[in-house]
Design a protein around this motif. Structure first.
Motif, mmCIF file in Angstrom:
data_model
loop_
_atom_site.group_PDB
_atom_site.id
_atom_site.type_symbol
_atom_site.label_atom_id
_atom_site.label_comp_id
_atom_site.label_asym_id
_atom_site.label_seq_id
_atom_site.Cartn_x
_atom_site.Cartn_y
_atom_site.Cartn_z
ATOM 1 N N LYS A 168 0.866 -1.172 0.000
ATOM 2 C CA LYS A 168 0.000 0.000 0.000
ATOM 3 C C LYS A 168 0.912 1.234 0.000
ATOM 4 O O LYS A 168 1.998 1.213 0.580
ATOM 5 C CB LYS A 168 -0.890 0.040 1.238
ATOM 6 N N LEU A 207 1.119 5.386 0.863
ATOM 7 C CA LEU A 207 0.511 6.534 1.532
ATOM 8 C C LEU A 207 1.427 7.733 1.336
ATOM 9 O O LEU A 207 2.591 7.696 1.723
ATOM 10 C CB LEU A 207 0.320 6.240 3.017
ATOM 11 N N PRO A 259 -3.989 17.066 -3.778
ATOM 12 C CA PRO A 259 -4.225 15.706 -4.282
ATOM 13 C C PRO A 259 -3.468 15.396 -5.572
ATOM 14 O O PRO A 259 -3.028 14.272 -5.789
ATOM 15 C CB PRO A 259 -5.744 15.670 -4.509
ATOM 16 N N LYS A 313 -1.052 12.160 -6.163
ATOM 17 C CA LYS A 313 -1.307 11.175 -7.219
ATOM 18 C C LYS A 313 -0.099 11.062 -8.147
ATOM 19 O O LYS A 313 0.241 9.953 -8.609
ATOM 20 C CB LYS A 313 -2.556 11.575 -8.010
ATOM 21 N N TYR A 337 2.561 8.857 -6.478
ATOM 22 C CA TYR A 337 2.155 7.452 -6.562
ATOM 23 C C TYR A 337 2.330 6.918 -7.983
ATOM 24 O O TYR A 337 2.848 5.810 -8.191
ATOM 25 C CB TYR A 337 0.700 7.306 -6.118
ATOM 26 N N LEU A 391 -3.268 4.089 -0.909
ATOM 27 C CA LEU A 391 -4.110 4.075 0.285
ATOM 28 C C LEU A 391 -4.710 5.449 0.564
ATOM 29 O O LEU A 391 -5.788 5.561 1.135
ATOM 30 C CB LEU A 391 -3.278 3.595 1.482
ATOM 31 N N GLY A 392 -3.997 6.487 0.152
ATOM 32 C CA GLY A 392 -4.488 7.843 0.375
ATOM 33 C C GLY A 392 -3.339 8.820 0.487
ATOM 34 O O GLY A 392 -2.190 8.482 0.195
ATOM 35 N N TYR A 393 -3.663 10.032 0.898
ATOM 36 C CA TYR A 393 -2.607 11.020 1.107
ATOM 37 C C TYR A 393 -2.956 11.875 2.308
ATOM 38 O O TYR A 393 -4.126 12.036 2.682
ATOM 39 C CB TYR A 393 -2.391 11.870 -0.145
ATOM 40 N N ALA A 427 -7.618 13.151 7.223
ATOM 41 C CA ALA A 427 -7.048 12.194 6.270
ATOM 42 C C ALA A 427 -6.655 10.895 6.964
ATOM 43 O O ALA A 427 -6.902 9.795 6.450
ATOM 44 C CB ALA A 427 -5.848 12.817 5.570
ATOM 45 N N GLN A 479 -9.631 8.821 7.741
ATOM 46 C CA GLN A 479 -10.131 8.136 6.556
ATOM 47 C C GLN A 479 -9.302 6.890 6.260
ATOM 48 O O GLN A 479 -9.846 5.835 5.900
ATOM 49 C CB GLN A 479 -10.106 9.076 5.346
ATOM 50 N N VAL A 480 -7.994 6.994 6.425
ATOM 51 C CA VAL A 480 -7.130 5.818 6.250
ATOM 52 C C VAL A 480 -7.501 4.739 7.259
ATOM 53 O O VAL A 480 -7.565 3.550 6.930
ATOM 54 C CB VAL A 480 -5.646 6.210 6.387
ATOM 55 N N THR A 486 -10.516 2.904 6.133
ATOM 56 C CA THR A 486 -10.176 1.980 5.049
ATOM 57 C C THR A 486 -9.542 0.708 5.599
ATOM 58 O O THR A 486 -9.886 -0.413 5.182
ATOM 59 C CB THR A 486 -9.221 2.657 4.052
#
Length: 271
Positions: free
Chosen positions: A173, A175, A182, A186, A189, A208-210, A239, A242-243, A246
């Motif tokens: 994953k 992060l 954003p 992205k 990643y 997984l997110g940021y 944030a 939110q992780v 998930t």
């Protein structure tokens, strides 16, 4: 969390200074707030700082387990944020590389937690040394932390490369921390994904997110408390929460001979 077994995952990185320990602490805080039993293992054994971020001074740590005969329950340390920590030592050269005997000792000690913990978060050191690889081999999921810096990207790729080529680990994953927006997250990643896709056949990376840049993070570090300790925290706290949500939806199952272990013995001999 889906399943009847504890979930063990690492927060890791190829480069130091990416906020890995801060993420570990705040994920532990967020998961504990959801009513989960959480233990955070400080696996940066020679340069530990989980206790420093929390403003705590445990009297015993993993050094005492390996060198003074302490039991795991003597080391487990309650925090005011609903989770426990297994602290390590700082500045102890004896802890920089665990022997096989010490790894087995840790295996046996950790087994006692199996029925008492929903999540074990392993905050590894940075880089590709023996301890980092060992702990990343032992967990079920690996979260690689990136920041919007070229060195962070190249070092994350180096860690994934060693894990893939030397140990056959293919799933990670990702992060992105301290991202200004954003789009930048992205892009980081995507660049890591492209490098792995081109040079490391079979590697799977999931975003997984940021976590955005947030002045509240710096204030929390100075005050030695999690930035997610305040439920009305800033963008970084939102944030991380939110992780955490998930992670609670990840599937968990026993996938080794029908028995889940925090640290599986056979992994010792793959290095």
């Amino acid at each position: 969390m889906k399943g009847d077994f504890p979930l063990v995952f690492s927060i890791t990185s190829g480069k130091g200074g990416v906020g890995k320990t801060n993420i570990s602490v705040n994920l532990a805080c967020s998961l504990a707030r959801s009513g989960k039993n959480v233990v955070l293992l400080d696996a940066d054994l020679g340069l530990a700082n989980v206790d420093v971020l929390l403003g705590m001074t445990p009297t015993r740590n993993l050094f005492h387990l390996f060198h003074e005969g302490a039991k795991l329950e003597d080391i487990l340390f309650d925090t005011p944020y609903g989770f426990k920590i297994l602290p390590a030592s700082s500045g102890m050269s004896e802890m920089l590389s665990l022997t096989t005997g010490q790894k087995l000792e840790l295996l046996e000690a950790m087994d006692a937690l199996e029925d008492k913990v929903d999540y074990l978060i392993v905050d590894t050191g940075a880089g590709i040394n023996d301890n980092v690889l060992y702990f990343n081999l032992a967990v079920q999921e690996r979260i690689v932390v990136l920041t919007p810096e070229p060195t962070s990207l190249t070092d994350a790729y180096a860690l994934i490369k060693v894990m893939k080529l030397n140990h056959g680990v293919e799933h990670f994953k990702v992060l992105v921390n301290m991202a200004p927006d954003p789009k930048t997250a992205k892009e980081m990643y995507t660049r890591l994904y492209a490098a792995c896709d081109h040079f490391l056949s079979g590697v799977s990376l999931d975003l997984l997110g940021y976590i955005p840049r947030d002045p509240e993070v710096r204030k929390a570090v100075v005050n030695q408390r999690p930035f997610c300790a305040n439920p009305q925290g800033g963008p970084a706290c939102t944030a991380v929460q939110q992780v955490a949500k998930t992670i609670q939806n990840w599937e968990v199952s026993a996938n080794l001979d029908g028995n889940i272990k925090f640290f599986w013995k056979k992994l010792l001999f793959r290095q």
